[in-house]
Design a protein around this motif. Structure first.
Motif, PDB file in Angstrom:
ATOM      1  N   MET A   1       0.834  -1.209   0.052  1.00  0.00           N
ATOM      2  CA  MET A   1       0.029   0.067   0.045  1.00  0.00           C
ATOM      3  C   MET A   1       0.911   1.264   0.106  1.00  0.00           C
ATOM      4  SD  MET A   1      -3.026   1.018   2.561  1.00  0.00           S
ATOM      5  CE  MET A   1      -3.859  -0.166   2.156  1.00  0.00           C
ATOM      6  N   PRO A   2       0.570   2.512  -0.642  1.00  0.00           N
ATOM      7  CA  PRO A   2       1.393   3.534  -0.780  1.00  0.00           C
ATOM      8  C   PRO A   2       1.555   4.039   0.501  1.00  0.00           C
ATOM      9  CG  PRO A   2      -0.185   3.456  -2.662  1.00  0.00           C
ATOM     10  CD  PRO A   2      -0.611   2.452  -1.536  1.00  0.00           C
ATOM     11  N   PHE A   3       2.805   4.865   0.721  1.00  0.00           N
ATOM     12  CA  PHE A   3       2.919   5.563   1.992  1.00  0.00           C
ATOM     13  C   PHE A   3       3.767   6.760   1.439  1.00  0.00           C
ATOM     14  CE2 PHE A   3       6.293   2.233   1.804  1.00  0.00           C
ATOM     15  CZ  PHE A   3       7.235   2.986   2.127  1.00  0.00           C
ATOM     16  N   THR A   4       3.772   8.035   2.522  1.00  0.00           N
ATOM     17  CA  THR A   4       4.383   8.979   2.241  1.00  0.00           C
ATOM     18  C   THR A   4       5.720   8.737   3.171  1.00  0.00           C
ATOM     19  OG1 THR A   4       3.486  10.247   3.929  1.00  0.00           O
ATOM     20  CG2 THR A   4       2.729  10.343   1.631  1.00  0.00           C
ATOM     21  N   ALA A   5       6.734   9.523   3.144  1.00  0.00           N
ATOM     22  CA  ALA A   5       8.016   9.322   3.694  1.00  0.00           C
ATOM     23  C   ALA A   5       8.988  10.788   3.687  1.00  0.00           C
ATOM     24  CB  ALA A   5       8.965   8.153   3.211  1.00  0.00           C
ATOM     25  N   VAL A   6       9.668  10.747   4.990  1.00  0.00           N
ATOM     26  CA  VAL A   6      10.435  12.049   4.960  1.00  0.00           C
ATOM     27  C   VAL A   6      11.760  11.469   5.287  1.00  0.00           C
ATOM     28  CG1 VAL A   6      11.324  13.813   6.437  1.00  0.00           C
ATOM     29  CG2 VAL A   6       9.328  13.742   5.639  1.00  0.00           C
ATOM     30  N   VAL A   7      12.980  11.989   4.496  1.00  0.00           N
ATOM     31  CA  VAL A   7      14.356  11.489   4.786  1.00  0.00           C
ATOM     32  C   VAL A   7      15.232  12.357   5.530  1.00  0.00           C
ATOM     33  CG1 VAL A   7      16.618  10.569   3.471  1.00  0.00           C
ATOM     34  CG2 VAL A   7      14.320   9.835   2.757  1.00  0.00           C
ATOM     35  N   VAL A   8      15.750  12.011   6.812  1.00  0.00           N
ATOM     36  CA  VAL A   8      16.502  12.799   7.578  1.00  0.00           C
ATOM     37  C   VAL A   8      17.933  12.162   7.740  1.00  0.00           C
ATOM     38  CG1 VAL A   8      16.479  13.829  10.032  1.00  0.00           C
ATOM     39  CG2 VAL A   8      14.379  13.217   8.880  1.00  0.00           C
ATOM     40  N   ASP A   9      18.841  13.003   7.475  1.00  0.00           N
ATOM     41  CA  ASP A   9      20.204  12.712   7.468  1.00  0.00           C
ATOM     42  C   ASP A   9      21.239  13.995   7.448  1.00  0.00           C
ATOM     43  OD1 ASP A   9      23.140  11.475   7.440  1.00  0.00           O
ATOM     44  OD2 ASP A   9      21.912   9.506   7.135  1.00  0.00           O
ATOM     45  N   LEU A  22      14.796   4.707  -2.527  1.00  0.00           N
ATOM     46  CA  LEU A  22      13.671   4.397  -2.470  1.00  0.00           C
ATOM     47  C   LEU A  22      12.907   4.956  -3.471  1.00  0.00           C
ATOM     48  CD1 LEU A  22      13.495   6.442   1.276  1.00  0.00           C
ATOM     49  CD2 LEU A  22      13.038   3.990   0.732  1.00  0.00           C
ATOM     50  N   SER A  23      13.243   5.574  -4.507  1.00  0.00           N
ATOM     51  CA  SER A  23      12.873   5.746  -5.810  1.00  0.00           C
ATOM     52  C   SER A  23      12.337   4.606  -6.557  1.00  0.00           C
ATOM     53  CB  SER A  23      13.491   6.896  -6.507  1.00  0.00           C
ATOM     54  OG  SER A  23      14.863   6.196  -6.988  1.00  0.00           O
ATOM     55  N   ASN A  24      13.068   3.486  -6.405  1.00  0.00           N
ATOM     56  CA  ASN A  24      12.675   2.199  -7.075  1.00  0.00           C
ATOM     57  C   ASN A  24      11.801   1.572  -6.390  1.00  0.00           C
ATOM     58  OD1 ASN A  24      15.149   2.639  -8.717  1.00  0.00           O
ATOM     59  ND2 ASN A  24      16.412   1.712  -7.083  1.00  0.00           N
ATOM     60  N   HIS A  25      10.985   2.082  -5.633  1.00  0.00           N
ATOM     61  CA  HIS A  25       9.827   1.484  -4.839  1.00  0.00           C
ATOM     62  C   HIS A  25       8.505   2.801  -5.234  1.00  0.00           C
ATOM     63  CE1 HIS A  25      12.234  -1.809  -2.992  1.00  0.00           C
ATOM     64  NE2 HIS A  25      12.986  -0.836  -3.094  1.00  0.00           N
ATOM     65  N   PRO A  26       7.944   2.425  -6.139  1.00  0.00           N
ATOM     66  CA  PRO A  26       6.787   3.404  -6.205  1.00  0.00           C
ATOM     67  C   PRO A  26       5.832   3.593  -4.943  1.00  0.00           C
ATOM     68  CG  PRO A  26       6.393   1.465  -7.696  1.00  0.00           C
ATOM     69  CD  PRO A  26       7.793   1.449  -6.820  1.00  0.00           C
ATOM     70  N   GLU A  27       5.711   2.452  -4.365  1.00  0.00           N
ATOM     71  CA  GLU A  27       4.697   2.714  -3.019  1.00  0.00           C
ATOM     72  C   GLU A  27       5.162   3.863  -2.162  1.00  0.00           C
ATOM     73  OE1 GLU A  27       6.859   0.329  -3.923  1.00  0.00           O
ATOM     74  OE2 GLU A  27       6.487  -1.374  -2.228  1.00  0.00           O
ATOM     75  N   CYS A  28       6.596   3.940  -2.077  1.00  0.00           N
ATOM     76  CA  CYS A  28       6.796   5.323  -1.198  1.00  0.00           C
ATOM     77  C   CYS A  28       6.977   6.433  -1.848  1.00  0.00           C
ATOM     78  CB  CYS A  28       8.415   4.750  -0.675  1.00  0.00           C
ATOM     79  SG  CYS A  28       9.288   5.760   0.338  1.00  0.00           S
ATOM     80  N   ALA A 115       8.371  -3.626   1.997  1.00  0.00           N
ATOM     81  CA  ALA A 115       7.483  -4.766   2.180  1.00  0.00           C
ATOM     82  C   ALA A 115       6.906  -4.786   3.562  1.00  0.00           C
ATOM     83  CB  ALA A 115       7.954  -5.894   1.870  1.00  0.00           C
ATOM     84  N   ARG A 116       7.542  -4.602   4.735  1.00  0.00           N
ATOM     85  CA  ARG A 116       7.096  -4.532   6.055  1.00  0.00           C
ATOM     86  C   ARG A 116       6.121  -3.403   6.390  1.00  0.00           C
ATOM     87  NH1 ARG A 116      10.076  -4.641  11.836  1.00  0.00           N
ATOM     88  NH2 ARG A 116       8.345  -5.291  12.893  1.00  0.00           N
ATOM     89  N   ILE A 117       6.815  -1.876   5.847  1.00  0.00           N
ATOM     90  CA  ILE A 117       5.753  -1.027   5.913  1.00  0.00           C
ATOM     91  C   ILE A 117       4.573  -0.887   5.242  1.00  0.00           C
ATOM     92  CG2 ILE A 117       5.827   1.598   5.293  1.00  0.00           C
ATOM     93  CD1 ILE A 117       8.808   1.631   5.830  1.00  0.00           C
ATOM     94  N   GLY A 118       4.469  -1.398   4.124  1.00  0.00           N
ATOM     95  CA  GLY A 118       3.500  -1.764   3.137  1.00  0.00           C
ATOM     96  C   GLY A 118       2.311  -2.438   4.079  1.00  0.00           C
ATOM     97  N   ALA A 119       2.793  -3.833   4.372  1.00  0.00           N
ATOM     98  CA  ALA A 119       1.957  -4.404   5.283  1.00  0.00           C
ATOM     99  C   ALA A 119       1.406  -4.144   6.590  1.00  0.00           C
ATOM    100  CB  ALA A 119       2.641  -6.068   5.655  1.00  0.00           C
TER     101      ALA A 119
END
Length: 255
Positions: A1-9, A22-28, A115-119
């Motif tokens: 399932m799609p989800f939104t994300a922020v990257v912090v580093d 992450l761009s290789n995973h369209p759900e993110c 995959a785990r986040i999507g589940a």
């Protein structure tokens, strides 16, 4: 399932690498990035992402501390830590309540995390449980102290938070009104709110943070606004911002 994300580093190359993978995973869908923990807090409050990919060792505030504050927000994100130190992963996340990524990032490992986040995203109950477990893990790392450090006449005193009636903004910090007197707090009102937010305090106005257990009365005012009558000797009346009325009514059980 799609989800939104922020990257912090705080390392630009590490951010770019993770964003590329992450761009290789369209759900993110990446909605933002931050170069330090303090900036990430403001970003998360603004964007309310589903997930935050967070470095642990950063200049200034650590990823652990930023995550603690994020998980106290009304809509907390799921936090996935990224670290170059395997001992952090082993020590902090053996419970499996949250995932982690070791640097340098591996595509196969990241795919399992996605995959785990999507589940979890597909099941609201499991998602909420995962977030709650993360908060519990992080809370265990820092003993909760029900005291507030304040100053008066050059001396530091630790007040029991139940003694604090309200805080009022002033130049350079805040004034703390307590049963035993008036004290100075050298942090900002936002820092005071973060410190006392879990102790029954509510920021009812940009200049006031009140102990809801020390409210003696509520005065209805014009256009659906209110003033609070506090339990100090002067029965101080404090205005409630219009955008905080609903939260106040919910907290106090007002109809």
């Amino acid at each position: 399932m799609p989800f939104t994300a922020v990257v912090v580093d705080d390392e630009p190359l590490a951010r770019e690498e993770l964003k590329f993978l992450l761009s290789n995973h369209p759900e993110c869908r990446i909605t933002g990035e931050a170069e330090d923990a303090a900036a990430s807090l403001a970003l998360v409050k603004k964007l309310a992402p589903d997930v935050v990919f967070m470095d642990i060792e950063m200049r200034g505030m650590s990823g652990f501390e930023a995550a603690r504050q994020m998980l106290a927000l009304p809509r907390p994100p799921l936090v996935v830590f990224a670290t170059a130190y395997n001992e952090y992963a082993v020590r902090a996340f053996e419970l499996g309540a949250v995932d982690y990524l070791l640097k340098p990032f591996e595509e196969n490992r990241l795919a399992k995390t996605i995959a785990r986040i999507g589940a979890l995203k597909e099941n609201a109950g499991e998602w909420a449980s995962a977030v709650e477990k993360v908060a519990g893990l992080l809370e265990e790392k820092k003993p909760r102290v029900h005291k507030l450090a304040v100053e008066k006449s050059g001396r530091i005193r630790l007040l029991d938070v139940n003694e604090v009636i309200f805080g009022r903004a002033r130049a350079g910090g805040a004034q703390i009104f307590a049963d035993s007197g008036i004290y100075e707090y050298t942090g900002t009102m936002t820092e005071l709110e973060e410190r006392l937010g879990r102790e029954g305090f509510l920021r009812v106005h940009k200049s006031y943070l009140v102990n809801l257990n020390r409210v003696d009365g509520v005065l209805p005012w014009f256009k659906g606004t209110y003033w609070l009558v506090m339990s100090d000797r002067e029965h101080t009346q404090i205005p409630v911002s219009k955008n905080q009325v609903r939260e106040l009514k919910n907290s106090l059980g007002l109809t």
